[in-house]
Scaffold this active site. Structure first.
Site, PDB file in Angstrom:
ATOM      1  CG  ASP A   1      32.938  54.534  81.231  1.00 34.03           C
ATOM      2  OD1 ASP A   1      32.042  54.741  82.056  1.00 34.03           O
ATOM      3  OD2 ASP A   1      32.645  53.620  79.861  1.00 34.03           O
TER       4      ASP A   1
ATOM      5  CG  HIS B   1      30.350  52.813  72.268  1.00 34.78           C
ATOM      6  ND1 HIS B   1      29.985  52.606  73.577  1.00 34.78           N
ATOM      7  CD2 HIS B   1      31.231  53.857  72.277  1.00 34.78           C
ATOM      8  CE1 HIS B   1      30.730  53.874  74.012  1.00 34.78           C
ATOM      9  NE2 HIS B   1      31.257  54.185  73.237  1.00 34.78           N
TER      10      HIS B   1
ATOM     11  CG  ASP C   1      37.787  55.952  73.966  1.00 30.43           C
ATOM     12  OD1 ASP C   1      36.897  56.791  74.633  1.00 30.43           O
ATOM     13  OD2 ASP C   1      37.223  55.379  73.063  1.00 30.43           O
ATOM     14  CG  HIS C   2      35.108  54.091  77.043  1.00 30.27           C
ATOM     15  ND1 HIS C   2      34.113  54.238  77.588  1.00 30.27           N
ATOM     16  CD2 HIS C   2      35.103  54.148  75.575  1.00 30.27           C
ATOM     17  CE1 HIS C   2      33.065  54.803  76.480  1.00 30.27           C
ATOM     18  NE2 HIS C   2      33.733  54.894  75.510  1.00 30.27           N
TER      19      HIS C   2
ATOM     20  CG  ASN D   1      34.967  60.049  72.061  1.00 33.38           C
ATOM     21  OD1 ASN D   1      35.235  60.812  72.316  1.00 33.38           O
ATOM     22  ND2 ASN D   1      34.873  59.215  73.029  1.00 33.38           N
ATOM     23  CB  ILE D   2      34.342  59.768  65.062  1.00 31.36           C
ATOM     24  CG1 ILE D   2      33.429  60.848  65.461  1.00 31.36           C
ATOM     25  CG2 ILE D   2      34.291  58.988  64.126  1.00 31.36           C
ATOM     26  CD1 ILE D   2      33.579  61.879  64.294  1.00 31.36           C
ATOM     27  CG  ASP D   3      36.614  53.243  66.701  1.00 32.68           C
ATOM     28  OD1 ASP D   3      37.164  52.920  65.644  1.00 32.68           O
ATOM     29  OD2 ASP D   3      37.021  52.366  67.608  1.00 32.68           O
ATOM     30  CB  THR D   4      31.766  53.101  63.892  1.00 32.36           C
ATOM     31  OG1 THR D   4      31.647  52.273  65.177  1.00 32.36           O
ATOM     32  CG2 THR D   4      30.734  52.326  62.856  1.00 32.36           C
TER      33      THR D   4
ATOM     34  N   GLY E   1      30.027  57.685  70.701  1.00 35.18           N
ATOM     35  CA  GLY E   1      29.025  57.098  70.041  1.00 35.18           C
ATOM     36  C   GLY E   1      28.612  58.033  68.784  1.00 35.18           C
TER      37      GLY E   1
HETATM   38  O1  G3H Z   1      34.455  53.140  72.525  1.00 35.66           O
HETATM   39  C1  G3H Z   1      34.469  52.036  71.837  1.00 35.66           C
HETATM   40  C2  G3H Z   1      35.588  52.473  70.775  1.00 35.66           C
HETATM   41  O2  G3H Z   1      34.788  52.326  69.464  1.00 35.66           O
HETATM   42  C3  G3H Z   1      36.769  51.311  70.914  1.00 35.66           C
HETATM   43  O3  G3H Z   1      36.429  50.181  70.366  1.00 35.66           O
HETATM   44  O4  G3H Z   1      37.114  48.768  72.056  1.00 35.66           O
HETATM   45  O5  G3H Z   1      36.830  47.700  69.828  1.00 35.66           O
HETATM   46  O6  G3H Z   1      38.750  49.389  70.441  1.00 35.66           O
HETATM   47  P1  G3H Z   1      37.350  48.783  70.763  1.00 35.66           P
HETATM   48  P1  13P Z   2      31.146  55.145  67.411  1.00 37.49           P
HETATM   49  O1  13P Z   2      31.291  53.490  67.435  1.00 37.49           O
HETATM   50  O2  13P Z   2      30.051  55.978  67.012  1.00 37.49           O
HETATM   51  O3  13P Z   2      32.200  55.600  66.420  1.00 37.49           O
HETATM   52  O4  13P Z   2      31.891  55.784  68.822  1.00 37.49           O
HETATM   53  C1  13P Z   2      33.272  55.642  69.341  1.00 37.49           C
HETATM   54  C2  13P Z   2      33.330  55.840  70.561  1.00 37.49           C
HETATM   55  O5  13P Z   2      32.225  56.693  71.391  1.00 37.49           O
HETATM   56  C3  13P Z   2      34.781  55.756  71.259  1.00 37.49           C
HETATM   57  O6  13P Z   2      34.849  55.838  72.585  1.00 37.49           O
HETATM   58 ZN    ZN Z   3      32.951  55.789  73.720  1.00 43.23          ZN
HETATM   59 NA    NA Z   4      37.114  58.776  75.753  1.00 44.50          NA
END
Ligand code: G3H
Ligand code: 13P
Ligand code: ZN
Ligand code: NA
Length: 328
Positions: free
Chosen positions: A104, A197, A82-83, A274-277, A232
């Site tokens: 990115d 994000h 990612d990124h 993309n889902i992290d939060t 995000g």
């Molecule tokens: O794109 C952002 C993701 O939520 C990753 O977050 O850099 O805190 O691991 P992080």
């Molecule tokens: P969220 O913060 O909305 O979960 O997005 C995560 C994301 O885009 C990781 O690349």
């Molecule tokens: Zn992202």
């Molecule tokens: Na990505």
């Protein structure tokens, strides 16, 4: 089996569904994602950020994902970086065995400074040349992510432009997207269509126009063969915010992207979401509740097991809503 992301997204495009790409940092997240995929017969995209590599260490992350492939051999897994902030970062991930990388180039190597189009084309094209030679897929990004309501990138951990952006800056231009894809040959393109994000995307309850669905349609019409990616895309479940705050947390009122709007995007070419939060919120809620209700417990497995269950249920809900279920 570990497969390329391109192959997975091509299938999703052919059958008209989307695939959530969950961020992974630890064993519990990895297990939750795989158990959810197993329960719903879904293909999996797991992605590791620079922050994840810093937290777990690259070898641990790599083996976590390989362990998932070993335990669930019938589930297709794409291992995505990612990124990535430079071609060199992407190259290291390819050497580590990632089957997909994101370059990115919308932001500079600091992850904050918006870069110009030519810079973005240059770093992305170089990454594609290197990655495709190794059978690895590439996601690029064009546009500056930011909330259409607040104009802010909303980043938490170092990814996202600083300062307020105006509406045109917050929406990827369809013509520029077509030129970018032609110049770089990316497999997938992350677009700015109103998401940002982190947990603080919107201050008001959503009224159904959180995203610019219109812009997604215009971009998809212009580049129908490019898989669109929505970063995000956490929905910031209000139920988990309530649990967190009920058990000692202090998270202010905030809203995410409604699942229904993501589903609308999937109808118009969005394939990777993309889902992290959301996983962070679910695990924090689960831990706070368990420890508050069981104050004498001190075996971490007891509260970490709660996080697996909470995250698994959230992943199952997304696999079902996005139409991923049944496509493994
Ligand atoms: O794109 C952002 C993701 O939520 C990753 O977050 O850099 O805190 O691991 P992080
Ligand atoms: P969220 O913060 O909305 O979960 O997005 C995560 C994301 O885009 C990781 O690349
Ligand atoms: Zn992202
Ligand atoms: Na990505």
């Amino acid at each position: 089996a570990l497969i390329s992301m391109r192959q997975m997204l091509d299938h999703a495009a052919e059958y008209g569904y989307g695939i959530p790409a969950f961020n992974v940092n630890n064993l519990e997240q990895m297990r939750a994602i795989m158990e959810a995929a197993d329960a719903t017969d879904s293909p999996v995209i797991v992605q590791a950020s620079a922050g994840a590599r810093k937290y777990a260490g690259a070898p641990f992350l790599r083996h976590l994902i390989l362990a998932a492939v070993e335990e669930f051999p019938h589930i297709p897994v794409a291992m995505h970086q990612d990124h990535g902030t430079s071609p060199a970062v992407c190259q290291r991930s390819i050497q580590l065995g990632f089957s997909s990388v994101m370059m990115d180039g919308s932001l500079g190597e600091d992850g904050k400074t918006p870069m110009d189009y030519d810079y973005n084309v240059n770093v992305t094209r170089r990454t594609v040349e290197m990655a495709h030679a190794c059978g690895v897929s590439v996601e690029g990004e064009l546009g500056c992510l930011g909330s259409l309501e607040t104009g802010m990138a909303g980043e938490e951990d170092g990814i996202g432009a600083e300062g307020k952006l105006d509406r045109e800056q917050l929406l990827t231009d369809p013509e520029e997207a077509a030129a970018f894809v032609k110049a770089t040959h990316v497999d997938a393109l992350a677009i700015a269509i109103g998401t940002s994000h982190g947990a603080y995307k919107f201050t008001q309850p959503p009224t159904g126009d959180t995203l610019s669905i219109q812009r997604i349609k215009e971009i998809h019409a212009r580049i129908p063969d490019t898989h669109l990616v929505m970063h995000g895309s956490s929905s910031v479940p209000q139920a988990w915010l309530e649990v967190i705050n009920q058990y000692g947390g202090e998270i202010p009122e905030t809203y995410g992207v409604p699942v229904a709007e993501i589903v609308e995007g999937i109808k118009h070419g969005v394939r990777k979401v993309n889902i992290d939060t959301d996983l962070r919120l679910a695990s924090t809620g689960a831990v706070r509740r368990f420890l508050a209700e069981n104050p004498s417990e001190f075996d971490p497995r007891k509260f970490l097991k709660e996080t697996v269950t909470a995250m698994r249920d959230l992943c199952i809900a997304r696999y079902e809503a996005f139409g991923t279920a049944g496509n493994a």
